[in-house]
Each structure stands twice: as C-alpha cells, then as structure tokens.
Design an enzyme around this catalytic site. Structure first.
Site, PDB file in Angstrom:
ATOM      1  N   HIS A  90       0.833  -1.199   0.000  1.00  0.00           N
ATOM      2  CA  HIS A  90       0.000   0.000   0.000  1.00  0.00           C
ATOM      3  C   HIS A  90       0.869   1.251   0.000  1.00  0.00           C
ATOM      4  CE1 HIS A  90      -3.374   2.624   1.516  1.00  0.00           C
ATOM      5  NE2 HIS A  90      -2.338   3.268   2.039  1.00  0.00           N
ATOM      6  N   GLU A  91       1.909   1.250   0.828  1.00  0.00           N
ATOM      7  CA  GLU A  91       2.797   2.417   0.890  1.00  0.00           C
ATOM      8  C   GLU A  91       3.559   2.608  -0.420  1.00  0.00           C
ATOM      9  OE1 GLU A  91       2.905   4.783   3.046  1.00  0.00           O
ATOM     10  OE2 GLU A  91       1.362   3.783   4.220  1.00  0.00           O
ATOM     11  N   HIS A  94       1.354   4.413  -2.836  1.00  0.00           N
ATOM     12  CA  HIS A  94       1.324   5.869  -2.685  1.00  0.00           C
ATOM     13  C   HIS A  94       2.481   6.521  -3.449  1.00  0.00           C
ATOM     14  CE1 HIS A  94      -2.003   6.718  -0.092  1.00  0.00           C
ATOM     15  NE2 HIS A  94      -1.566   5.999   0.920  1.00  0.00           N
ATOM     16  N   GLU A 145      -6.295   6.863  -1.186  1.00  0.00           N
ATOM     17  CA  GLU A 145      -6.174   5.700  -0.306  1.00  0.00           C
ATOM     18  C   GLU A 145      -6.714   4.448  -0.994  1.00  0.00           C
ATOM     19  OE1 GLU A 145      -4.538   5.457   2.355  1.00  0.00           O
ATOM     20  OE2 GLU A 145      -4.150   7.578   2.698  1.00  0.00           O
TER      21      GLU A 145
END
Length: 211
Positions: A90-91, A94, A145
């Site tokens: 997930h990071e 980003h 997100e």
C-alpha cells in the site's frame, strides 16, 4: 470424557494464541524484500519505531532519498508475512502513483493508518496520526487511499502472496478496535467500506489470474 474436554480446550487455546501472534523483524524484512523487489522499488533499510500505534509509512527527503518506517505496534497486531506485505505494498502504491507529489510535503512521512481511529476517539482535535498531524491536513484523499489499496492488492498477487493479505491486515486493525468512522474530516475510507472493497478487489485479482 475429561481427556476429550482437555484436548478441545488445548486446541481452542492454541487457535486463540495464533490469532494474536506477533510478527518478528525477520518476517517484516522478508516481506519488504519480496514486495519491493517484485515492484522494482528500491530496497532500503527498514526503521523500527518504538511506538504502540499500529503504523507504517514512507518519509521523504527527496525522490531518491527516503526511509521506510514500521512501528512495533503494527508488528504486534499482525500475524502473517502476507499481511505486512500488503501494508508495505500500500505504501509503495502511494509512491508509485505520485501521491507524495500531489499536495504532500516530501519532508513528512505519511502513514497508512493516519486515518485509523480507536473507537473511543471523539472530536476532530483528538484525531491525530502517528506523525502528529491532524487528519484534516493529512494530504491523501480517500480516492488516493483506495488507489493505494488497489495497488497493494495487485502487488501482493504479483509477489506470490495471497491478494487477501491487505484485507486481513485491515481486519486485524478492526479486530483490535482501530477503525475509521464515517466523517468528512477523515482522509481514509470508513473501515467497513474499505474492508469490502479490499475483499472485492482481491477476488477480482484472483479471477483474472485464474482465467
């Protein structure tokens, strides 16, 4: 009869113990190496923070000079390599999707859980992420997100993990009373909606690979 009861209790205890197992630094390192390498992301040393809040984030000094952080609190509520791989994926999402360049200062590390609230949290003034910033200033939109979640799920599958890894990580947060309530001030989607989307995305990814 007593023996059967004892065995049943022992099995129940073992299962409950597994549910609250804690991942080690070796597990985090293995997940980071695999998920970052699969993505072609620069593998840097992970910084372990002595913080009880379950969190992970990337902090930038420049586009080529950044650090990855994982808290002890996060390691305590997760229990599999696929779960921490999902969080780290997930990071990476980003970063790859340019979210850090869209309104978020590079000198600040924003975390996956800056929008995750304990169910005891009330006013906006109490809603503070692990890096000490108010959610209203968190920089990431709900759409970003969701995009990072989707990226993480796809990356899990590419790396050979169960694409449900990020869903299970978020479920672990919810099970430990870390949830995001519906609110116009939260950058992160409400937990129930986020869990459903993660599960649907994982099933979609599985369906594509099974064809």
């Amino acid at each position: 009869m007593k023996r059967k009861i004892f065995v049943a209790l022992l099995i129940s205890f073992m299962l409950s113990s597994c549910a609250y197992a804690e991942i080690s630094k070796d597990v985090v390192e293995a997940a980071w190496q695999k998920i970052a390498t699969t993505d072609g992301f620069t593998v840097v040393k992970i910084n372990y923070e002595k913080d009880k809040s379950p969190n992970a984030w990337v902090a930038f000094k420049s586009q080529k000079n950044f650090s990855v952080h994982v808290t002890e609190g996060l390691m305590q509520i997760l229990n599999t390599e696929e779960q921490i791989a999902g969080v780290l994926g997930h990071e990476i999402g980003h970063v790859r999707l340019g979210h850090y360049n869209k309104g978020v200062g590079r000198n600040i590390g924003w975390s996956i859980l800056s929008g995750v609230l304990s169910n005891t949290v009330g006013t906006v003034g109490q809603v503070v992420g692990s890096v000490g910033m108010n959610l209203a200033e968190s920089g990431f939109s709900r759409q970003q997100e969701v995009e990072a979640d989707d990226y993480g799920v796809v990356l899990l599958k590419k790396a050979g993990y169960d694409p449900r890894g990020l869903y299970r990580a978020m479920k672990a947060f919810a099970d430990n009373k870390y949830v995001t309530r519906p609110s116009g001030f939260n950058s992160h989607p409400p937990t129930a909606r986020r869990l459903k989307h993660l599960l649907d995305k994982a099933k979609e990814v599985e369906g594509k690979t099974n064809k």
